[in-house]
Design an enzyme around this catalytic site. Structure first.
Site, PDB file in Angstrom:
ATOM      1  N   GLY A  18       0.856  -1.184   0.000  1.00  6.62           N
ATOM      2  CA  GLY A  18       0.000   0.000   0.000  1.00  6.62           C
ATOM      3  C   GLY A  18       0.897   1.240   0.000  1.00  6.62           C
ATOM      4  N   ALA A  20       2.233   2.824   2.358  1.00  8.64           N
ATOM      5  CA  ALA A  20       3.377   2.752   3.272  1.00  8.64           C
ATOM      6  C   ALA A  20       4.488   1.874   2.699  1.00  8.64           C
ATOM      7  CB  ALA A  20       2.926   2.210   4.623  1.00  8.64           C
ATOM      8  N   PHE A 126     -11.906  19.809   5.245  1.00 12.13           N
ATOM      9  CA  PHE A 126     -12.110  18.551   5.953  1.00 12.13           C
ATOM     10  C   PHE A 126     -12.422  18.913   7.402  1.00 12.13           C
ATOM     11  CE2 PHE A 126      -9.918  14.388   4.515  1.00 12.13           C
ATOM     12  CZ  PHE A 126     -10.526  14.441   3.284  1.00 12.13           C
ATOM     13  N   GLN A 248     -10.998   4.374  15.386  1.00 11.95           N
ATOM     14  CA  GLN A 248     -11.929   5.418  14.940  1.00 11.95           C
ATOM     15  C   GLN A 248     -13.126   4.805  14.206  1.00 11.95           C
ATOM     16  OE1 GLN A 248     -11.047   8.277  11.533  1.00 11.95           O
ATOM     17  NE2 GLN A 248     -10.929   9.680  13.258  1.00 11.95           N
ATOM     18  N   HIS A 250     -16.383   5.766  11.790  1.00 16.81           N
ATOM     19  CA  HIS A 250     -16.968   6.789  10.936  1.00 16.81           C
ATOM     20  C   HIS A 250     -18.485   6.663  11.092  1.00 16.81           C
ATOM     21  CE1 HIS A 250     -17.977   9.134   7.441  1.00 16.81           C
ATOM     22  NE2 HIS A 250     -16.721   9.470   7.293  1.00 16.81           N
ATOM     23  N   LEU A 260     -18.371   2.964   3.385  1.00 14.67           N
ATOM     24  CA  LEU A 260     -18.367   4.375   3.753  1.00 14.67           C
ATOM     25  C   LEU A 260     -19.268   5.219   2.859  1.00 14.67           C
ATOM     26  CD1 LEU A 260     -16.548   5.755   5.876  1.00 14.67           C
ATOM     27  CD2 LEU A 260     -15.190   6.584   3.973  1.00 14.67           C
ATOM     28  N   GLU A 263     -18.669  11.985   4.263  1.00 14.38           N
ATOM     29  CA  GLU A 263     -19.150  13.110   5.044  1.00 14.38           C
ATOM     30  C   GLU A 263     -19.803  14.165   4.159  1.00 14.38           C
ATOM     31  OE1 GLU A 263     -16.137  13.054   8.118  1.00 14.38           O
ATOM     32  OE2 GLU A 263     -16.135  15.234   7.918  1.00 14.38           O
ATOM     33  N   ARG A 294     -16.754  13.445  13.873  1.00 13.71           N
ATOM     34  CA  ARG A 294     -17.114  12.040  13.643  1.00 13.71           C
ATOM     35  C   ARG A 294     -17.454  11.295  14.930  1.00 13.71           C
ATOM     36  NH1 ARG A 294     -12.419  10.156   9.325  1.00 13.71           N
ATOM     37  NH2 ARG A 294     -13.184  11.487   7.673  1.00 13.71           N
ATOM     38  N   HIS A 367     -13.301   2.262  11.156  1.00 10.39           N
ATOM     39  CA  HIS A 367     -12.659   2.917  10.025  1.00 10.39           C
ATOM     40  C   HIS A 367     -11.139   2.912  10.088  1.00 10.39           C
ATOM     41  CE1 HIS A 367     -12.515   5.478   6.598  1.00 10.39           C
ATOM     42  NE2 HIS A 367     -12.063   6.532   7.247  1.00 10.39           N
ATOM     43  N   ARG A 411      -7.836  10.226  14.841  1.00 16.86           N
ATOM     44  CA  ARG A 411      -7.061  10.724  13.691  1.00 16.86           C
ATOM     45  C   ARG A 411      -7.800  11.839  12.963  1.00 16.86           C
ATOM     46  NH1 ARG A 411      -7.624   9.788   8.276  1.00 16.86           N
ATOM     47  NH2 ARG A 411      -8.913   7.911   8.317  1.00 16.86           N
ATOM     48  N   SER A 416      -3.794  10.150   7.463  1.00 15.53           N
ATOM     49  CA  SER A 416      -3.244   8.786   7.434  1.00 15.53           C
ATOM     50  C   SER A 416      -2.489   8.508   6.143  1.00 15.53           C
ATOM     51  CB  SER A 416      -4.322   7.748   7.688  1.00 15.53           C
ATOM     52  OG  SER A 416      -5.386   7.948   6.833  1.00 15.53           O
TER      53      SER A 416
HETATM   54  C1  LIG Z   1     -12.771   3.642   2.676  1.00 17.52           C
HETATM   55  C2  LIG Z   1     -11.555   4.367   3.203  1.00 17.52           C
HETATM   56  C3  LIG Z   1     -11.367   5.699   2.885  1.00 17.52           C
HETATM   57  C4  LIG Z   1     -10.219   6.363   3.369  1.00 17.52           C
HETATM   58  N1  LIG Z   1     -10.035   7.685   3.037  1.00 17.52           N
HETATM   59  C5  LIG Z   1      -8.906   8.318   3.450  1.00 17.52           C
HETATM   60  C6  LIG Z   1      -8.643   9.679   3.051  1.00 17.52           C
HETATM   61  O1  LIG Z   1      -9.410  10.299   2.313  1.00 17.52           O
HETATM   62  N2  LIG Z   1      -7.502  10.251   3.504  1.00 17.52           N
HETATM   63  C7  LIG Z   1      -6.600   9.605   4.310  1.00 17.52           C
HETATM   64  O2  LIG Z   1      -5.571  10.188   4.681  1.00 17.52           O
HETATM   65  N3  LIG Z   1      -6.833   8.317   4.688  1.00 17.52           N
HETATM   66  C8  LIG Z   1      -7.946   7.663   4.274  1.00 17.52           C
HETATM   67  N4  LIG Z   1      -8.155   6.360   4.655  1.00 17.52           N
HETATM   68  C9  LIG Z   1      -7.116   5.654   5.444  1.00 17.52           C
HETATM   69  C10 LIG Z   1      -5.919   5.294   4.551  1.00 17.52           C
HETATM   70  O3  LIG Z   1      -6.382   4.959   3.256  1.00 17.52           O
HETATM   71  C11 LIG Z   1      -5.124   4.104   5.108  1.00 17.52           C
HETATM   72  O4  LIG Z   1      -4.829   4.298   6.462  1.00 17.52           O
HETATM   73  C12 LIG Z   1      -3.785   3.944   4.358  1.00 17.52           C
HETATM   74  O5  LIG Z   1      -4.021   3.899   2.964  1.00 17.52           O
HETATM   75  C13 LIG Z   1      -3.075   2.681   4.823  1.00 17.52           C
HETATM   76  O6  LIG Z   1      -1.975   2.420   3.992  1.00 17.52           O
HETATM   77  P1  LIG Z   1      -1.012   1.179   4.320  1.00 17.52           P
HETATM   78  O7  LIG Z   1       0.022   1.169   3.269  1.00 17.52           O
HETATM   79  O8  LIG Z   1      -0.608   1.247   5.735  1.00 17.52           O
HETATM   80  O9  LIG Z   1      -1.963  -0.111   4.192  1.00 17.52           O
HETATM   81  P2  LIG Z   1      -2.778  -0.765   2.968  1.00 17.52           P
HETATM   82  O10 LIG Z   1      -2.967   0.153   1.833  1.00 17.52           O
HETATM   83  O11 LIG Z   1      -3.995  -1.360   3.585  1.00 17.52           O
HETATM   84  O12 LIG Z   1      -1.833  -1.930   2.471  1.00 17.52           O
HETATM   85  C14 LIG Z   1      -1.575  -3.091   3.239  1.00 17.52           C
HETATM   86  C15 LIG Z   1      -0.698  -4.023   2.429  1.00 17.52           C
HETATM   87  O13 LIG Z   1      -0.246  -5.077   3.262  1.00 17.52           O
HETATM   88  C16 LIG Z   1      -0.324  -6.309   2.577  1.00 17.52           C
HETATM   89  N5  LIG Z   1      -0.442  -7.369   3.592  1.00 17.52           N
HETATM   90  C17 LIG Z   1      -1.200  -7.371   4.715  1.00 17.52           C
HETATM   91  N6  LIG Z   1      -1.010  -8.510   5.409  1.00 17.52           N
HETATM   92  C18 LIG Z   1      -0.106  -9.242   4.710  1.00 17.52           C
HETATM   93  C19 LIG Z   1       0.486 -10.521   4.916  1.00 17.52           C
HETATM   94  N7  LIG Z   1       0.188 -11.299   5.972  1.00 17.52           N
HETATM   95  N8  LIG Z   1       1.380 -10.962   3.992  1.00 17.52           N
HETATM   96  C20 LIG Z   1       1.679 -10.220   2.899  1.00 17.52           C
HETATM   97  N9  LIG Z   1       1.141  -9.002   2.666  1.00 17.52           N
HETATM   98  C21 LIG Z   1       0.269  -8.518   3.570  1.00 17.52           C
HETATM   99  C22 LIG Z   1      -1.542  -6.143   1.670  1.00 17.52           C
HETATM  100  O14 LIG Z   1      -1.472  -7.032   0.579  1.00 17.52           O
HETATM  101  C23 LIG Z   1      -1.402  -4.677   1.242  1.00 17.52           C
HETATM  102  O15 LIG Z   1      -0.567  -4.581   0.118  1.00 17.52           O
HETATM  103  C24 LIG Z   1      -9.285   5.679   4.182  1.00 17.52           C
HETATM  104  C25 LIG Z   1      -9.482   4.336   4.483  1.00 17.52           C
HETATM  105  C26 LIG Z   1     -10.623   3.702   4.018  1.00 17.52           C
HETATM  106  C27 LIG Z   1     -10.821   2.265   4.419  1.00 17.52           C
END
Ligand SMILES: Cc1cc2nc3c(=O)[nH]c(=O)nc-3n(C[C@H](O)[C@H](O)[C@H](O)COP(=O)(O)OP(=O)(O)OC[C@H]3O[C@@H](n4cnc5c(N)ncnc54)[C@H](O)[C@@H]3O)c2cc1C
Length: 621
Positions: A18, A20, A126, A248, A250, A260, A263, A294, A367, A411, A416
């Site tokens: 993702g 990160a 926001f 958190q 929503h 979702l 808002e 929220r 959320h 948050r 995020s």
């Molecule tokens: C519907 C929704 C709307 C949102 N809107 C916003 C917004 O407008 N603004 C904002 O700032 N934030 C928003 N957020 C929050 C934000 O999107 C997330 O917190 C952020 O994208 C998380 O990124 P990440 O890279 O940590 O995780 P993710 O994008 O969830 O990626 C996780 C990764 O880990 C991998 N993985 C997990 N477990 C394993 C395993 N056991 N083995 C191998 N791979 C694994 C998955 O395959 C994936 O690639 C929203 C979240 C949601 C759910």
């Protein structure tokens, strides 16, 4: 042996693709510059573009000041206040200060932001983003229509491909292996979902970027993969999780799906109504009504439901009266089409309702996890021993699975994606430094440990597949889908056990909680759900793309994490931000202005909050 392109050892292995994980990879490559590049592998249980980051709609926060005057100090203050003062201010300061360069960096990576007439990045309002330390609302969220996450994810992924990062797509990490002393990394064990084979991968540095754990709850905005695997891996490795109780909600998840509804639906005139048709928010928040924060709205909905004024979801007519109505009938078809197309489509497609005529059932939806694997601002994972934090050499984390302390107890919107991109890059950059140090660290190179763990995991997979072949029972119409007091399933079905856990967590921790409910949920884990986890198995014996096999591992992760969240919730005897204890309704700075730390044995420790500029309740920089 794995597929030809996956080796058995890398300098750096990143789990998660993702925002990160990809930012960590790019941060590392940028740190290497034109010098020799360390070998990097990104493992993802999903094809990377299916990561939940792609679902983010609203925006990413940065005080660019493109629309109106803004200042990073105001962003910093909003972050601290939004988190109800449980925010580590050194980290929040860094977040707000470096937000601008992070967003510009994303732009340079190819993210197609929405733009103003003058070509600069557009920004929108926001909740909680203010100018002049809470003085007035400010447009701070940079956006790309209503699909910012999708744009960020695809751009970062393309950059990684262009720069030669190796991906192991659809590999599921089952074990994190630290050295015998727990102070450095050896590598990990992973299941290749395509073949069902188990592999070891050695790593000198490892980064956990596995996202959140919304699937702890039945009603969640999170995608199905968000089962908290990385947090469970950390617990298993003997590490503690920070602030695991801070989650958190929503307020407007769609009825029984939890999807979702933005808002913006209320921003454009949508009104929340109870079973009597009463627009109740004015009773709870006379000033802001339906546009209150929220957590305030989520608690108000819960209060209406508790007082018997909830409604039943028409899609589940025999279900509980745990929703309220979102009334969008006052919004014209043109406005709906022009400004809320996603909301309109979601309601039509997933609830079969017409928002122009029908009331829409909504309820608070899980959320975001504010807590996670404790890290410092360079992404180092911290292990807490006797009240002291120690860095685990070569182990990093970033994104929603981590806790750097910027979100506190609630948050701020848009923070995020920023957290994941910014602290991901910092982790990558530090990992580069680590693997290129003259006395390069990276485990004791004791392959035995890794091989032992892989051996155990292979046996586990063999046993699970051997138990396959039993018929999946039809859950039928008996209502056990919704009654979390019926016994856990005996048929070994991981999806049903996860559903029962989700319903238990909905009842116990969603929006509010109290000691009695938490203790009874822990009791149920002890006597029913955990024992049922030992009986889980897939129902098809094929090792090839057996999704039920990974679902067994995911359900085990959820159970471990649920226990940690419940235990930490029991010990935080106060209400703060999104955390509401009905039996301790007030914030208690004297005793709980500190982070919780819970480990796999249920031991709870506490760590201090870094306060630099804003003592709790302050209004000025
Ligand atoms: C519907 C929704 C709307 C949102 N809107 C916003 C917004 O407008 N603004 C904002 O700032 N934030 C928003 N957020 C929050 C934000 O999107 C997330 O917190 C952020 O994208 C998380 O990124 P990440 O890279 O940590 O995780 P993710 O994008 O969830 O990626 C996780 C990764 O880990 C991998 N993985 C997990 N477990 C394993 C395993 N056991 N083995 C191998 N791979 C694994 C998955 O395959 C994936 O690639 C929203 C979240 C949601 C759910």
């Amino acid at each position: 042996m794995g597929p030809a392109h996956i080796k058995t050892g890398y300098d750096v292995v990143i789990v998660g693709a993702g925002a990160a994980g990809l930012s960590t990879a790019l941060g590392l490559l940028d740190a290497a510059g034109s010098g020799a590049k360390p070998s990097v592998l990104v493992i993802s249980k999903l094809q990377p573009l299916r990561s939940h980051t792609g679902s983010a709609e609203g925006g990413i926060a940065a005080s660019l000041g493109n629309e109106e005057q803004d200042d990073w100090r105001w962003h910093y203050y909003d972050t601290v206040k939004g988190g109800d003062w449980l925010v580590d201010q050194d980290a929040a300061k860094l977040l707000a200060r470096q937000a601008r360069s992070t967003v510009i960096g994303l732009e340079h990576a190819g993210v197609a932001f929405s733009r103003r007439e003058d070509g600069r990045i557009s920004q929108r309002r926001f909740g909680g983003h203010t100018a002049d330390f809470g003085g007035r609302p400010v447009k701070r969220a940079a956006y790309a229509a209503d699909r910012i996450g999708h744009r960020i994810l695809s751009s970062l992924w393309q950059q990684c491909l262009k720069r030669g990062v190796t991906f192991a797509d659809e590999w599921y990490v089952t074990d994190l292996v630290l050295s015998a002393t727990g102070t450095s990394v050896e590598g990990l064990v992973a299941l290749d979902e395509n073949t069902g084979t188990v592999h070891t991968i050695r790593a000198r540095a490892l980064a956990l970027c596995t996202g959140g754990a919304g699937r702890l709850f039945h009603t969640t905005s999170n995608s199905w993969d968000l089962t908290g695997d990385g947090m469970a891996l950390a617990l298993d490795a003997g590490l503690a999780l920070e602030d695991a109780e801070l989650i958190q909600f929503h307020p407007t998840g769609l009825g029984h799906t939890g999807i979702l509804l933005s808002e913006a639906a209320r921003g454009e005139g949508g009104v929340l109504r109870n079973a009597d048709g009463d627009p109740f928010m004015h009773r709870y928040a006379p000033r802001h009504g339906d546009l209150a924060a929220r957590d305030v709205i989520s608690r108000s909905i819960a209060a209406e439901v508790d007082q018997g004024r909830g409604v039943t979801d028409p899609g589940d007519p025999d279900g509980p009266r745990d929703c309220v109505w979102l009334d969008l009938r006052g919004i014209s078809a043109q406005v709906m089409h022009a400004r809320l197309p996603q909301v309109d489509e979601t309601i039509r497609r997933y609830a079969g309702l017409n928002p122009g005529h029908d009331l829409v059932p909504v309820k608070p939806t899980a959320h975001y996890m504010m807590g996670g694997i404790p890290i410092d601002t360079d992404g180092h994972v911290l292990s807490w021993q006797g009240g002291q934090a120690q860095v685990v050499d070569g182990l990093y984390a970033a994104g929603e699975c981590s806790c750097v302390g910027v979100h506190g107890a609630n948050r701020l919107g848009g923070n995020s994606l920023l957290d994941a991109c910014l602290f991901g890059r910092r982790a990558g950059s530090d990992a580069y430094r680590f693997v290129t140090m003259p006395a390069a660290g990276g485990g004791s190179h004791n392959h035995e440990l890794l091989d032992q763990r892989a051996g155990r995991r292979r046996q586990d997979v063999t046993d699970l597949l051997a138990r396959a072949g039993k018929k999946v029972e039809d859950p039928g119409e008996d209502g056990d889908r919704r009654d979390s007091t019926v016994p856990a399933p005996e048929d070994g079905n991981p999806y049903r056990l996860a559903e029962q856990l989700g319903r238990l967590m909905d009842r116990t921790l969603a929006v509010r909680c109290e000691a009695e409910g938490i203790s009874s949920a822990l009791n149920r884990l002890d006597h029913e759900l955990d024992p049922a986890a030992d009986r889980l198995h897939p129902h098809d014996p094929s090792p090839v793309w057996n999704q039920e096999l990974t679902a067994v591992f995911e359900t085990r992760s959820l159970l471990r994490l649920a226990r940690a969240a419940l235990q930490a919730s029991l010990e935080r005897k106060e209400s703060r931000g999104s955390f509401k204890r009905l039996d301790y309704p007030h914030r208690d700075d004297d005793n709980y202005l500190r982070h919780s730390l819970v480990n796999r044995t249920g031991h709870i420790g506490w760590s201090p909050v870094h306060i630099e500029d804003f003592p709790p309740g302050s209004r000025r920089y």
